[in-house]
Motif scaffolding. Structure first.
Motif, mmCIF file in Angstrom:
data_model
loop_
_atom_site.group_PDB
_atom_site.id
_atom_site.type_symbol
_atom_site.label_atom_id
_atom_site.label_comp_id
_atom_site.label_asym_id
_atom_site.label_seq_id
_atom_site.Cartn_x
_atom_site.Cartn_y
_atom_site.Cartn_z
ATOM 1 N N TYR A 80 0.842 -1.066 0.081
ATOM 2 C CA TYR A 80 -0.142 0.004 -0.046
ATOM 3 C C TYR A 80 0.885 1.133 -0.070
ATOM 4 O O TYR A 80 2.022 1.136 0.492
ATOM 5 N N VAL B 285 -3.822 3.238 -0.123
ATOM 6 C CA VAL B 285 -4.344 2.793 -1.354
ATOM 7 C C VAL B 285 -3.392 1.937 -1.828
ATOM 8 O O VAL B 285 -2.064 2.164 -1.707
ATOM 9 N N GLU C 201 -2.436 0.652 -7.915
ATOM 10 C CA GLU C 201 -3.404 0.602 -9.160
ATOM 11 C C GLU C 201 -4.529 1.670 -8.928
ATOM 12 O O GLU C 201 -5.179 1.773 -9.964
ATOM 13 N N ASP C 202 -4.681 1.613 -7.639
ATOM 14 C CA ASP C 202 -5.749 2.628 -7.343
ATOM 15 C C ASP C 202 -5.398 4.461 -7.280
ATOM 16 O O ASP C 202 -6.210 5.116 -7.051
ATOM 17 N N CYS C 203 -4.022 4.433 -7.435
ATOM 18 C CA CYS C 203 -3.488 5.900 -7.507
ATOM 19 C C CYS C 203 -3.661 6.565 -8.870
ATOM 20 O O CYS C 203 -2.817 6.389 -9.652
ATOM 21 N N SER D 26 -5.270 11.979 -7.733
ATOM 22 C CA SER D 26 -4.526 11.369 -6.728
ATOM 23 C C SER D 26 -3.043 11.673 -6.688
ATOM 24 O O SER D 26 -2.268 11.456 -7.651
ATOM 25 N N CYS E 11 0.337 10.178 -4.941
ATOM 26 C CA CYS E 11 0.652 9.199 -3.943
ATOM 27 C C CYS E 11 1.866 9.015 -3.646
ATOM 28 O O CYS E 11 3.031 9.711 -4.172
ATOM 29 N N PHE F 106 -9.066 4.788 -16.038
ATOM 30 C CA PHE F 106 -10.431 4.562 -15.501
ATOM 31 C C PHE F 106 -10.613 3.175 -16.218
ATOM 32 O O PHE F 106 -11.408 2.357 -15.383
ATOM 33 N N GLN G 253 -9.058 -0.588 -14.704
ATOM 34 C CA GLN G 253 -9.372 -1.145 -13.450
ATOM 35 C C GLN G 253 -10.723 -2.102 -13.545
ATOM 36 O O GLN G 253 -11.719 -1.824 -14.318
ATOM 37 N N SER H 81 -13.816 -4.294 -11.969
ATOM 38 C CA SER H 81 -14.815 -4.188 -10.597
ATOM 39 C C SER H 81 -16.010 -5.071 -10.834
ATOM 40 O O SER H 81 -16.574 -5.229 -11.770
ATOM 41 N N LEU I 46 -12.894 2.098 -13.130
ATOM 42 C CA LEU I 46 -12.402 2.387 -11.733
ATOM 43 C C LEU I 46 -13.699 2.233 -10.766
ATOM 44 O O LEU I 46 -14.725 3.006 -11.250
ATOM 45 N N LEU J 74 -14.842 3.534 -8.258
ATOM 46 C CA LEU J 74 -15.336 4.740 -7.823
ATOM 47 C C LEU J 74 -15.866 5.434 -8.864
ATOM 48 O O LEU J 74 -17.020 6.321 -8.259
#
Length: 206
Positions: free
Chosen positions: A42, A67, A70-72, A88, A90, A159, A162, A164, A193, A195
């Motif tokens: 993370y 995070v 891959e979510d950054c 984002s 990071c 986006f 990702q 989901s 993504l 989100l």
């Protein structure tokens, strides 16, 4: 003897180092705590989410947390009538996410074009000029009760990479493609993504 050495080595094996990051609730200023990340892969992140509808800003939410790499992500999803911009920042040292993320200011036309929908005309053949990092077209079908609404527009590639498995749980089916006007009809489904799906839902229906 070998088994003894193995057990001894495991007992003395140092615990995997995990980062300590600031954890600040999104949209709730002044509620930051220091949080140990759950695993060594993370990172610390500062995230800003800005939502627009009809050319007006609806919300500007910031937060900090742990995070996965891959979510950054940074980019935007633009349906013409509604847009969500995510930025984002990071880092990989303890409590390095002590600053709020900035917004994305380079949202200028990039030459790519996708179809968008006009609800009043009940058709999805209008041109939307993509901006910033929006290099893919997107098609989303959102189901609320018995009503199914189709939305089309531009989206940043990040986006679309990702996956989901829970997008369908809110009645949303989302697909991406590359090429001008390729979202006329999309048969290949791609993950977006996680989100983005809830944001699309709440921006349009609430």
């Amino acid at each position: 003897m070998n088994l003894f050495v193995l057990i001894f080595g495991i007992v003395l094996l140092p615990k995997a180092y995990t980062l300590k990051c600031f954890d600040c609730s999104f949209g709730r200023a002044g509620t930051c705590t220091e949080n140990q990340c759950p695993a060594s892969n993370y990172q610390c992140a500062a995230i800003r989410i800005v939502a627009y509808a009809g050319g007006s800003q609806l919300s500007d939410i910031t937060g900090q947390s742990c995070v996965l790499p891959e979510d950054c992500l940074s980019g935007s999803v633009n349906f013409g009538v509604a847009r969500t911009v995510i930025n984002s920042t990071c880092c990989a040292t303890d409590l390095c996410n002590n600053q709020t993320a900035t917004g994305i200011s380079d949202l200028v036309p990039n030459g790519k074009k996708c179809f968008t929908c006009n609800e009043q005309m009940n058709q999805c053949k209008e041109t939307l000029n993509c901006e910033g990092s929006e290099d893919h077209c997107i098609k989303a079908s959102v189901t609320q009760g018995s009503v199914k609404t189709t939305m089309k527009g531009c989206v940043s590639k990040a986006f679309c990479l990702q996956s989901s498995s829970t997008i369908g749980s809110i009645g949303t089916d989302i697909s991406c493609c590359q090429g001008d006007y390729c979202n006329s009809s999309i048969s290949t489904r791609a993950g977006v993504l996680l989100l983005v799906a809830p944001l699309i839902y709440f921006i349009v229906f609430f």
